[in-house]
Design an enzyme around this catalytic site. Structure first.
Site, PDB file in Angstrom:
ATOM      1  N   ASP A   1       0.821  -1.211   0.000  1.00  0.00           N
ATOM      2  CA  ASP A   1       0.000   0.000   0.000  1.00  0.00           C
ATOM      3  C   ASP A   1       0.856   1.263   0.000  1.00  0.00           C
ATOM      4  O   ASP A   1       2.084   1.214   0.069  1.00  0.00           O
ATOM      5  CB  ASP A   1      -0.926   0.011   1.227  1.00  0.00           C
ATOM      6  CG  ASP A   1      -1.921  -1.132   1.196  1.00  0.00           C
ATOM      7  OD1 ASP A   1      -2.454  -1.419   0.110  1.00  0.00           O
ATOM      8  OD2 ASP A   1      -2.148  -1.739   2.257  1.00  0.00           O
TER       9      ASP A   1
ATOM     10  N   TYR B   1       6.782 -10.221   6.465  1.00  0.00           N
ATOM     11  CA  TYR B   1       6.622  -8.784   6.699  1.00  0.00           C
ATOM     12  C   TYR B   1       7.266  -8.424   8.040  1.00  0.00           C
ATOM     13  O   TYR B   1       7.235  -9.209   8.998  1.00  0.00           O
ATOM     14  CB  TYR B   1       5.145  -8.390   6.743  1.00  0.00           C
ATOM     15  CG  TYR B   1       4.491  -8.252   5.392  1.00  0.00           C
ATOM     16  CD1 TYR B   1       4.481  -7.035   4.714  1.00  0.00           C
ATOM     17  CD2 TYR B   1       3.883  -9.341   4.783  1.00  0.00           C
ATOM     18  CE1 TYR B   1       3.880  -6.906   3.471  1.00  0.00           C
ATOM     19  CE2 TYR B   1       3.274  -9.230   3.537  1.00  0.00           C
ATOM     20  CZ  TYR B   1       3.276  -8.008   2.889  1.00  0.00           C
ATOM     21  OH  TYR B   1       2.692  -7.889   1.658  1.00  0.00           O
TER      22      TYR B   1
END
Length: 407
Positions: free
Chosen positions: A121, A201
């Protein structure tokens, strides 16, 4: 014309003669300006004509293509996300395809068999982003090479045994905050999205007053296969209708050498795939647990979709500290360019140096301010200063349940 004749002085001229003289001079000035303008325009047009030489159309039919994977790193803080968008071209993907087209590595995106591993994002960075696509190749055979129909590439003059330096030429035209780290030849069925076995992540944050051990214990409840609809943002527009994902591991730990609240920490999570905003939602819940606003068993409650079929309201964690750290593929052997690797290291060291200097300046300011002994305000009658009442903690302060009668 008498050259020996003296030029009359202005004071000896009559009014009409002065006016005539001024008009004569104005005419001379206009002619000079016109001449200069014409000369400048001719010079500029000549330069433009020299610069704007017609480009010879590149003949892609003289080259085969090769299915390859590219490992990409980027600092996403100034971009509107990775994926190309209709409303903006300020994306990582847009810059990548500009570079691929400029270097004539692809003829068109639609013909490149393109896949991406992750769709980060706005503001999110990556060290382990992977894309796969068909690129122009010098070779006529080899792993991943796709021959042209009619073997037209075999008839091309020039080197047919040395591969194009993909990493080198792409980094020459990419912005400094987007780097191709390595490449690898892959088979025709390889997809950066569907061939990825697991994604890692990392989310970086300062310790502050958070209970790291309590957060780590709560993070273990996320491990396994669960319905994570209460830990994501709905993405029905992109065809996401199932919310079951498998988390392989999750850790919350201290990583920095500082002491106290300035210690840096990280949340590392490994999974086979993730939902939209899933990591940031998980971090938001862990922050509430670490801050004492929620108990660790709130994770169990949110994973019980029968008990909580609707996502409760809570603020999602910031995008800035999130990084797509790694992507794992079976049998992928990355090829690095030594010169480009050194350049990337040097560039990142310069970026790091600039940020760490600013960080230490701010830390020095904070240390100085924290040493100042400021007397507390004493409430006196008639001072006109009224103390703001402290907020009272209520049960469920961090997470507010959506009323069932509200759509």
């Amino acid at each position: 014309m008498d050259l020996t004749a003296e030029t009359p002085k202005p004071e000896d001229l009559t009014r009409d003669e002065l006016i005539a003289k001024v008009r004569q001079l104005e005419g001379i000035v206009k002619r000079l300006e016109s001449t200069n303008s014409t000369t400048e325009q001719s010079s500029t047009q000549g330069k433009k004509q020299r610069r704007q030489k017609p480009q010879r159309k590149f003949d892609f039919s003289k080259y085969n293509t090769r299915h390859v994977a590219l490992r990409v790193a980027y600092l996403g803080w100034s971009y509107d996300g990775f994926q190309s968008q209709e409303t903006t071209d300020n994306t990582i993907e847009a810059r990548l395809f500009e570079a691929l087209s400029k270097t004539r590595l692809i003829e068109a995106r639609q013909m490149s068999n393109y896949h991406r591993c992750g769709r980060t994002d706005k503001g999110v960075s990556a060290f382990g982003q992977v894309i796969s696509l068909d690129l122009r190749t010098n070779l006529v055979e080899g792993p991943g090479v796709i021959p042209r129909p009619g073997e037209s590439a075999n008839q091309r003059d020039g080197d047919k045994t040395t591969e194009i330096k993909y990493v080198y030429i792409l980094n020459k035209v990419l912005p400094a905050d987007i780097r191709v780290l390595a490449w690898a030849p892959v088979g025709p069925d390889f997809s950066a999205r569907f061939s990825c076995q697991q994604r890692t992540y990392k989310y970086f944050f300062p310790r502050g007053n958070l209970d790291i051990q309590r957060m780590h214990q709560a993070a273990q409840k996320l491990v396994g296969e669960h319905d994570f609809r209460n830990f994501c943002k709905m993405d029905v527009a992109n065809g996401v209708v199932t919310f079951i994902r498998r988390i392989i591991s999750a850790h919350v730990r201290v990583t920095g050498v500082e002491t106290g609240g300035y210690q840096m920490c990280e949340f590392q999570v490994v999974g086979n795939a993730f939902l939209w905003h899933q990591v940031r939602c998980m971090v938001a819940i862990l922050f509430l647990i670490g801050g004492g606003q929620e108990e660790p068993d709130i994770v169990d409650s949110l994973l019980d979709v029968k008990k909580h079929p609707r996502k409760p309201q809570y603020h999602m964690a910031s995008e800035l500290p999130l990084v797509l750290y790694d992507s794992t593929f079976e049998g992928l052997n990355w090829i690095y360019d030594c010169e480009t690797h050194e350049q990337t290291l040097h560039h990142l060291q310069k970026v790091w140096c600039g940020h760490v200097i600013k960080t230490n300046i701010l830390k020095s300011m904070l240390d100085s301010l924290e040493k100042v002994e400021v007397p507390k305000n004493r409430e006196k009658e008639g001072t006109g200063i009224e103390e703001v009442p402290k907020n009272r903690e209520k049960e469920g302060t961090g997470i507010e349940e959506v009323p069932k009668n509200r759509e």
